[in-house]
Write a protein that holds these residues in place. Structure first.
Motif, PDB file in Angstrom:
ATOM      1  N   ASP A   1       0.834  -1.213   0.000  1.00  0.00           N
ATOM      2  CA  ASP A   1       0.000   0.000   0.000  1.00  0.00           C
ATOM      3  C   ASP A   1       0.867   1.260   0.000  1.00  0.00           C
ATOM      4  N   GLN A   2       1.919   1.268   0.820  1.00  0.00           N
ATOM      5  CA  GLN A   2       2.800   2.438   0.893  1.00  0.00           C
ATOM      6  C   GLN A   2       3.513   2.672  -0.438  1.00  0.00           C
ATOM      7  N   LEU A   3       3.927   1.578  -1.066  1.00  0.00           N
ATOM      8  CA  LEU A   3       4.609   1.686  -2.343  1.00  0.00           C
ATOM      9  C   LEU A   3       3.660   2.225  -3.416  1.00  0.00           C
ATOM     10  N   GLN A   4       2.430   1.736  -3.406  1.00  0.00           N
ATOM     11  CA  GLN A   4       1.440   2.196  -4.375  1.00  0.00           C
ATOM     12  C   GLN A   4       1.090   3.670  -4.151  1.00  0.00           C
ATOM     13  N   GLU A   5       1.025   4.084  -2.905  1.00  0.00           N
ATOM     14  CA  GLU A   5       0.761   5.499  -2.612  1.00  0.00           C
ATOM     15  C   GLU A   5       1.888   6.371  -3.155  1.00  0.00           C
ATOM     16  N   TYR A   6       3.117   5.913  -3.004  1.00  0.00           N
ATOM     17  CA  TYR A   6       4.264   6.663  -3.541  1.00  0.00           C
ATOM     18  C   TYR A   6       4.137   6.794  -5.059  1.00  0.00           C
ATOM     19  N   ALA A   7       3.829   5.668  -5.719  1.00  0.00           N
ATOM     20  CA  ALA A   7       3.705   5.681  -7.177  1.00  0.00           C
ATOM     21  C   ALA A   7       2.541   6.574  -7.614  1.00  0.00           C
ATOM     22  N   ASP A   8       1.441   6.526  -6.866  1.00  0.00           N
ATOM     23  CA  ASP A   8       0.287   7.378  -7.193  1.00  0.00           C
ATOM     24  C   ASP A   8       0.671   8.853  -7.162  1.00  0.00           C
ATOM     25  N   ARG A   9       1.382   9.245  -6.108  1.00  0.00           N
ATOM     26  CA  ARG A   9       1.792  10.660  -5.981  1.00  0.00           C
ATOM     27  C   ARG A   9       2.740  11.047  -7.107  1.00  0.00           C
ATOM     28  N   ALA A  10       3.663  10.147  -7.430  1.00  0.00           N
ATOM     29  CA  ALA A  10       4.625  10.443  -8.505  1.00  0.00           C
ATOM     30  C   ALA A  10       3.909  10.601  -9.843  1.00  0.00           C
ATOM     31  N   GLU A  11       2.903   9.780 -10.095  1.00  0.00           N
ATOM     32  CA  GLU A  11       2.160   9.871 -11.349  1.00  0.00           C
ATOM     33  C   GLU A  11       1.323  11.135 -11.421  1.00  0.00           C
ATOM     34  N   GLU A  12       0.790  11.552 -10.282  1.00  0.00           N
ATOM     35  CA  GLU A  12      -0.095  12.717 -10.269  1.00  0.00           C
ATOM     36  C   GLU A  12       0.665  14.037 -10.200  1.00  0.00           C
ATOM     37  N   SER A  13       1.736  14.073  -9.400  1.00  0.00           N
ATOM     38  CA  SER A  13       2.402  15.351  -9.114  1.00  0.00           C
ATOM     39  C   SER A  13       3.839  15.427  -9.583  1.00  0.00           C
ATOM     40  N   GLY A  14       4.333  14.383 -10.200  1.00  0.00           N
ATOM     41  CA  GLY A  14       5.724  14.377 -10.633  1.00  0.00           C
ATOM     42  C   GLY A  14       6.608  13.661  -9.627  1.00  0.00           C
ATOM     43  N   LEU A  15       7.777  13.292 -10.069  1.00  0.00           N
ATOM     44  CA  LEU A  15       8.689  12.495  -9.253  1.00  0.00           C
ATOM     45  C   LEU A  15       9.247  13.323  -8.098  1.00  0.00           C
ATOM     46  N   PRO A  16       9.076  12.855  -6.854  1.00  0.00           N
ATOM     47  CA  PRO A  16       9.647  13.592  -5.720  1.00  0.00           C
ATOM     48  C   PRO A  16      11.155  13.375  -5.634  1.00  0.00           C
ATOM     49  N   THR A  17      11.819  14.162  -4.827  1.00  0.00           N
ATOM     50  CA  THR A  17      13.259  13.983  -4.640  1.00  0.00           C
ATOM     51  C   THR A  17      13.548  12.994  -3.509  1.00  0.00           C
ATOM     52  N   ARG A  18      12.529  12.655  -2.765  1.00  0.00           N
ATOM     53  CA  ARG A  18      12.696  11.747  -1.633  1.00  0.00           C
ATOM     54  C   ARG A  18      12.411  10.311  -2.075  1.00  0.00           C
ATOM     55  N   GLY A  19      13.266   9.380  -1.661  1.00  0.00           N
ATOM     56  CA  GLY A  19      13.104   7.993  -2.045  1.00  0.00           C
ATOM     57  C   GLY A  19      12.554   7.140  -0.925  1.00  0.00           C
ATOM     58  N   LEU A  20      12.757   5.817  -1.041  1.00  0.00           N
ATOM     59  CA  LEU A  20      12.233   4.860  -0.067  1.00  0.00           C
ATOM     60  C   LEU A  20      13.333   3.892   0.341  1.00  0.00           C
ATOM     61  N   TYR A  21      13.226   3.413   1.562  1.00  0.00           N
ATOM     62  CA  TYR A  21      14.155   2.414   2.089  1.00  0.00           C
ATOM     63  C   TYR A  21      13.329   1.195   2.468  1.00  0.00           C
ATOM     64  N   LEU A  22      13.430   0.133   1.655  1.00  0.00           N
ATOM     65  CA  LEU A  22      12.657  -1.083   1.892  1.00  0.00           C
ATOM     66  C   LEU A  22      13.473  -2.020   2.768  1.00  0.00           C
ATOM     67  N   GLN A  23      13.037  -2.158   3.999  1.00  0.00           N
ATOM     68  CA  GLN A  23      13.778  -2.953   4.970  1.00  0.00           C
ATOM     69  C   GLN A  23      12.975  -4.201   5.329  1.00  0.00           C
ATOM     70  N   GLY A  24      13.650  -5.348   5.363  1.00  0.00           N
ATOM     71  CA  GLY A  24      12.953  -6.569   5.730  1.00  0.00           C
ATOM     72  C   GLY A  24      13.885  -7.757   5.753  1.00  0.00           C
ATOM     73  N   ASN A  25      13.366  -8.880   6.203  1.00  0.00           N
ATOM     74  CA  ASN A  25      14.160 -10.097   6.289  1.00  0.00           C
ATOM     75  C   ASN A  25      14.412 -10.680   4.900  1.00  0.00           C
ATOM     76  N   PHE A  26      15.213 -11.727   4.852  1.00  0.00           N
ATOM     77  CA  PHE A  26      15.536 -12.401   3.595  1.00  0.00           C
ATOM     78  C   PHE A  26      14.264 -12.903   2.918  1.00  0.00           C
ATOM     79  N   GLY A  27      14.167 -12.667   1.611  1.00  0.00           N
ATOM     80  CA  GLY A  27      13.130 -13.298   0.816  1.00  0.00           C
ATOM     81  C   GLY A  27      11.724 -12.759   0.976  1.00  0.00           C
ATOM     82  N   THR A  28      11.574 -11.577   1.563  1.00  0.00           N
ATOM     83  CA  THR A  28      10.216 -11.038   1.762  1.00  0.00           C
ATOM     84  C   THR A  28       9.700 -10.288   0.535  1.00  0.00           C
ATOM     85  N   GLY A  29      10.508 -10.196  -0.523  1.00  0.00           N
ATOM     86  CA  GLY A  29      10.034  -9.580  -1.768  1.00  0.00           C
ATOM     87  C   GLY A  29      10.440  -8.142  -1.954  1.00  0.00           C
ATOM     88  N   LYS A  30      11.503  -7.708  -1.279  1.00  0.00           N
ATOM     89  CA  LYS A  30      11.922  -6.301  -1.375  1.00  0.00           C
ATOM     90  C   LYS A  30      12.354  -5.950  -2.798  1.00  0.00           C
TER      91      LYS A  30
END
Length: 318
Positions: A150-179
């Motif tokens: 959901d968080q990733l989709q919200e980021y993509a939604d904002r980028a599509e609507e308002s343009g690419l932000p300068t702030r990125g994302l840090y996907l943190q998780g255990n091995f094999g969770t699909g990061k």
């Protein structure tokens, strides 16, 4: 694709045989040709017969499309295209011209290819990223990562609507969770909007960067690509064996160029504090806390952390 002349030449009695005349009559009686004559009633038999080859091509390819065997096995002259006919009157004489029209499968293929060309993977198997992403399936396969999706989709939604932000994302998780899979989804989704993306598998990139010290031009080109991509993903950061030179002069230079300009994304098994410890120690120089902090200042201040929870999906590709 066989032309009318080729088909006629195969007949045992040649193009002027009764069978040859039968084929010509079949072409002229084809519903597509009948429709053409209804749209252009001034067309006479002579003009049609002079262009039997074009008409034959149109009717045969139309039948091929109706029984489409798939894009890879397309039997038409031009893969994913069929022949169409246009007519125009020039100085009182009718001209019949042919043209190629792409089918829906070719249009979809071209769209995917444009997306693929906008996303570059370095030291990462393209099959790891996947070619098609089903947003519902990403949650259905593991409900524990629903919040991350959901968080990733919200980021993509904002980028599509308002343009690419300068702030990125840090996907943190255990091995094999699909990061990595989720990062690939983000790149491919925004590639559909025209954004370029690069995803870099850090452990192999760092080893290669050490070797590229002796190929300065290639190293310069690689760094330039990473600096200028609209979206940059450092995959599995923290798993690499850093040297002070790679940390300070390669990774540091890339992040210094991108901060406040373009978003950078990360996937990692480490949280930000552990990553700082990782950057603060190299086997060559030992502990260098201030250099680790300096690099982390270019990461921590320019990302939002997303915790990717769930079971180990390694081997499933998702």
């Amino acid at each position: 694709m066989e032309s009318l002349q080729e088909a006629l030449r195969r007949l045992p009695f040649g193009p002027q045989s009764g069978r040859g005349r039968d084929i010509a009559a079949q072409v002229l009686a084809d519903p597509l040709v009948v429709d053409l004559r209804e749209r252009y009633p001034e067309l006479d038999d002579q003009a049609l017969r002079l262009n039997l080859n074009r008409l034959y091509q149109m009717t045969k390819e139309h039948r091929n499309c109706q029984a489409c065997p798939g894009l890879e096995a397309c039997p038409n002259d031009m893969q994913g295209h069929s022949t169409g006919i246009s007519c125009e009157s020039l100085n009182g004489r009718w001209q019949i011209n042919d043209y190629k029209t792409p089918c829906s499968k070719w249009i979809a293929f071209e769209g995917q290819e444009r997306i693929r060309r906008r996303v570059t993977s370095l030291y990462l198997d393209n099959s790891t990223l996947g070619q098609f992403y089903d947003e519902e399936e990403m949650i259905r396969l593991d409900a524990n990562r629903a919040m991350a999706v959901d968080q990733l989709q919200e980021y993509a939604d904002r980028a599509e609507e308002s343009g690419l932000p300068t702030r990125g994302l840090y996907l943190q998780g255990n091995f094999g969770t699909g990061k990595t899979y989720l990062a690939g989804y983000l790149l491919h989704r925004l590639a559909r909007k025209g954004y370029s993306g690069v995803i870099v598998y850090m452990p192999e990139f760092v080893e290669d960067a050490k070797a590229l010290m002796f190929e300065p031009q290639k190293l310069k080109e690689t760094i330039a690509m990473m600096k200028e991509a609209d979206l940059l993903v450092f995959d599995d950061i923290g798993a690499e064996n850093l040297t002070p030179w790679v940390r300070d002069h390669v990774l540091g230079a890339i992040l210094n160029h991108r901060m406040n300009r373009k978003p950078t994304f990360y996937t990692s098994n480490h949280d930000l504090e552990d990553l700082e410890k990782h950057f603060s120690f190299t086997h060559k120089e030992g502990e260098e806390m201030h250099k680790g902090q300096r690099l982390m200042d270019r990461i921590r201040s320019f990302v939002d952390v997303i915790h990717v929870r769930g079971r180990n999906h390694r081997g499933s590709g998702k």
